[in-house]
Design an enzyme around this catalytic site. Structure first.
Site, PDB file in Angstrom:
ATOM      1  N   ARG A 162      32.861  30.153  21.849  1.00 12.28           N
ATOM      2  CA  ARG A 162      31.469  29.957  22.259  1.00 12.28           C
ATOM      3  C   ARG A 162      30.975  31.072  23.173  1.00 12.28           C
ATOM      4  O   ARG A 162      29.933  31.689  22.931  1.00 12.28           O
ATOM      5  CB  ARG A 162      31.346  28.593  22.964  1.00 12.28           C
ATOM      6  N   ARG A 243      40.242  34.488  32.959  1.00 11.29           N
ATOM      7  CA  ARG A 243      41.263  34.189  33.951  1.00 11.29           C
ATOM      8  C   ARG A 243      42.037  35.465  34.252  1.00 11.29           C
ATOM      9  O   ARG A 243      42.351  36.225  33.338  1.00 11.29           O
ATOM     10  CB  ARG A 243      42.231  33.091  33.458  1.00 11.29           C
ATOM     11  N   ASP A 266      35.532  39.120  37.492  1.00 11.81           N
ATOM     12  CA  ASP A 266      35.081  37.912  38.177  1.00 11.81           C
ATOM     13  C   ASP A 266      36.258  36.991  38.488  1.00 11.81           C
ATOM     14  O   ASP A 266      36.093  35.993  39.195  1.00 11.81           O
ATOM     15  CB  ASP A 266      34.068  37.166  37.298  1.00 11.81           C
ATOM     16  N   GLU A 271      43.401  33.229  43.554  1.00 13.45           N
ATOM     17  CA  GLU A 271      42.056  32.920  44.051  1.00 13.45           C
ATOM     18  C   GLU A 271      42.119  31.802  45.080  1.00 13.45           C
ATOM     19  O   GLU A 271      42.868  30.844  44.876  1.00 13.45           O
ATOM     20  CB  GLU A 271      41.147  32.502  42.883  1.00 13.45           C
ATOM     21  N   HIS A 290      34.478  35.065  41.387  1.00 12.76           N
ATOM     22  CA  HIS A 290      34.560  33.974  40.408  1.00 12.76           C
ATOM     23  C   HIS A 290      33.277  33.137  40.407  1.00 12.76           C
ATOM     24  O   HIS A 290      33.273  31.950  40.741  1.00 12.76           O
ATOM     25  CB  HIS A 290      35.774  33.078  40.641  1.00 12.76           C
TER      26      HIS A 290
END
Length: 329
Positions: A162, A243, A266, A271, A290
């Protein structure tokens, strides 16, 4: 002493949870605590969450392995945003009879990550991060890299689901050529999306920009490795909004310092990104914290459903349960 349930709302890094929904009905029945800071480690998480009956978690921010879940003696329900969470051990919850409740539906936010990937592409192609820094420091064009026009260039999309499909549409609007690859991609599916199926080697070696749109799994971890990065064209842009571990971070850092490629990121292996992480000082980068799915429309969908899930559980009628077997017995 209050006998109210205690509910932890995790990972509210942007401080958006309170304003994204009406918490008053839930706060009337339970003590709700918002955690804006990430936990230092599993020990920190276990200590701070030990007294909570319900934990409402944000996607994959705080890892929730069985080893942590089993250190939370009072945990009776776990809520998560989204339909899946690769860092949550659902079987460990099921074994303890803890229902895991999800949120559903994307609404207008289902393209937010792809929109950010487009923004990172343009920012990297035109040196916007350096330009912004210059303006704030009293300088102007000095040292800003010479940009490239994107029309006529080739975008390589890794993962044509998508989000990869949205990115393909955006690139075509910029008059870019789009090539694509993933393990299961067919020529027909690529053509339907407006891209051309190529081999992984061809994509890495011919694309002027590469955008990753894959779910992190055992099969995709390290998918873009040292040899792949070595094949990239000089000055090519590597965009990752999926990721961090999909890319070999050490190999990417080496290529950045060698002025071989540009990275627009990003997501990261760890994280929040540690304060002393080498990526923070790497050249040839555009870095975002992110932000992919972090838009108002997402929160407007996530948090009201999280509240509904907690209220339904307190009523003894849990909804959106991903592990119904936890309720048996």
């Amino acid at each position: 002493m209050s006998n109210k349930s205690k509910i932890a709302v995790l990972d509210d890094w942007q401080g958006v949870a309170r304003g994204a929904a009406d918490w008053a009905p839930l706060q009337a029945r339970a003590e709700v605590v918002f955690f804006q800071d990430a936990f230092a480690d599993a020990d920190d998480a276990a200590a701070k969450l030990a007294d909570f009956d319900i934990v409402l978690s944000m996607r994959e921010r705080t890892p929730l392995p069985g080893s942590l879940i089993n250190r939370l003696p009072k945990l009776r329900m776990l809520g998560m945003t989204g339909a899946r969470n690769a860092s949550l051990d659902t079987p460990a919850c099921t074994a303890r009879g803890i229902p895991v409740c999800s949120t559903q539906g994307g609404g207008y936010s289902d393209s937010a990550t792809a929109e950010l990937a487009l923004g990172l592409l343009i920012a990297a192609a035109r040196g916007l991060a350096v330009g912004d820094s210059n303006i704030r420091a009293g300088k102007f064009q000095m040292g800003v890299p010479v940009g490239i026009g994107l029309a006529g260039k080739t975008l390589g999309v890794i993962g044509l689901g998508r989000l990869g499909g949205y990115m393909t549409t955006y690139a075509k609007a910029l008059r870019m050529n789009v090539i694509a690859w993933s393990q299961n991609l067919t020529a027909e599916k690529a053509e339907t999306a407006g891209a051309k199926l190529v081999s992984k080697d061809e994509l890495m070696s011919t694309a002027d920009a590469i955008s990753i749109h894959m779910v992190l799994s055992d099969r995709s971890r390290g998918l873009v490795g040292k040899a792949d990065i070595a094949r990239m064209k000089p000055g090519a842009i590597l965009i990752n909004t999926s990721r961090g571990p999909i890319i070999d971070e050490a190999a990417m850092l080496e290529a950045l310092h060698a002025n071989k490629i540009v990275a627009a990121l990003d997501v990261y292996d760890r994280e929040p990104l540690p304060a002393n992480h080498p990526i923070r000082k790497a050249p040839n980068t555009v870095l975002a914290p992110h932000l992919g799915y972090c838009v108002k429309e997402t929160w407007d969908g996530f948090y009201p459903q999280m509240i509904e899930n907690a209220m339904a559980f307190l009523d003894g009628k849990p909804v959106r349960v991903t592990n119904p077997e936890a309720l048996k017995g």
